[in-house]
Scaffold this motif. Structure first.
Motif, PDB file in Angstrom:
ATOM      1  N   CYS A   1      49.078  44.904 -53.272  1.00 26.39           N
ATOM      2  CA  CYS A   1      48.453  45.280 -54.538  1.00 26.39           C
ATOM      3  C   CYS A   1      47.310  46.263 -54.289  1.00 26.39           C
ATOM      4  O   CYS A   1      46.460  46.025 -53.433  1.00 26.39           O
TER       5      CYS A   1
ATOM      6  N   ARG B   1      44.861  46.844 -56.165  1.00 17.29           N
ATOM      7  CA  ARG B   1      43.603  46.407 -56.730  1.00 17.29           C
ATOM      8  C   ARG B   1      42.915  45.351 -55.872  1.00 17.29           C
ATOM      9  O   ARG B   1      41.742  45.453 -55.568  1.00 17.29           O
ATOM     10  N   CYS B   2      43.663  44.306 -55.471  1.00 14.06           N
ATOM     11  CA  CYS B   2      43.030  43.202 -54.756  1.00 14.06           C
ATOM     12  C   CYS B   2      43.506  43.096 -53.314  1.00 14.06           C
ATOM     13  O   CYS B   2      42.962  42.318 -52.540  1.00 14.06           O
TER      14      CYS B   2
ATOM     15  N   CYS C   1      44.021  38.401 -59.995  1.00 16.01           N
ATOM     16  CA  CYS C   1      44.267  39.801 -60.321  1.00 16.01           C
ATOM     17  C   CYS C   1      45.501  39.923 -61.199  1.00 16.01           C
ATOM     18  O   CYS C   1      46.532  39.311 -60.927  1.00 16.01           O
TER      19      CYS C   1
ATOM     20  N   GLN D   1      46.943  42.857 -61.985  1.00 17.90           N
ATOM     21  CA  GLN D   1      47.632  44.105 -61.725  1.00 17.90           C
ATOM     22  C   GLN D   1      49.131  43.842 -61.562  1.00 17.90           C
ATOM     23  O   GLN D   1      49.539  42.931 -60.858  1.00 17.90           O
TER      24      GLN D   1
END
Ligand SMILES: [Zn+2]
Length: 100
Positions: A28, A30-31, A69, A71
């Motif tokens: 991912c 994002r995280c 998260c 996402q």
């Protein structure tokens, strides 16, 4: 008696002999969580035909992590006609992870 039972459990088929499964591994954006998703090569692919009558197989998957998260990582894969080789792949929201 318990010993024999344990032995037979050892030799039962494992999920590693997964002839019709293809695993997507992605990270991912994002995280950084590593996401895994199995594609069933018999059921999850849809056939597509080009102008020259070549067959390819297309699959779209959305991967979501188990953490907080939200996402979504969208993966699109195109396989060749025998469903073994990936001709092209796209990912949004994450990166492909190559596993050894
Ligand atoms: Zn994430």
């Amino acid at each position: 008696m318990g010993f024999i039972k344990t032995l037979s459990n050892l030799f039962s088929p494992s999920s590693k002999s997964d002839e019709f499964g293809y695993w997507i591994v992605a990270k991912c954006n994002r995280c950084g969580e590593t996401l895994r998703s199995r594609i069933d090569l018999r059921n999850d692919l849809s056939a597509e035909y080009d102008e020259a009558d070549h067959t390819t197989f297309f699959c779209r998957k959305t991967l979501m992590g188990e953490g907080r998260c939200f996402q979504r990582v969208e993966v699109e894969l195109t396989f060749n006609q025998d469903r073994r080789l990936i001709l092209s792949r796209e990912i949004t929201g994450g990166q492909f992870v190559e596993e050894a």
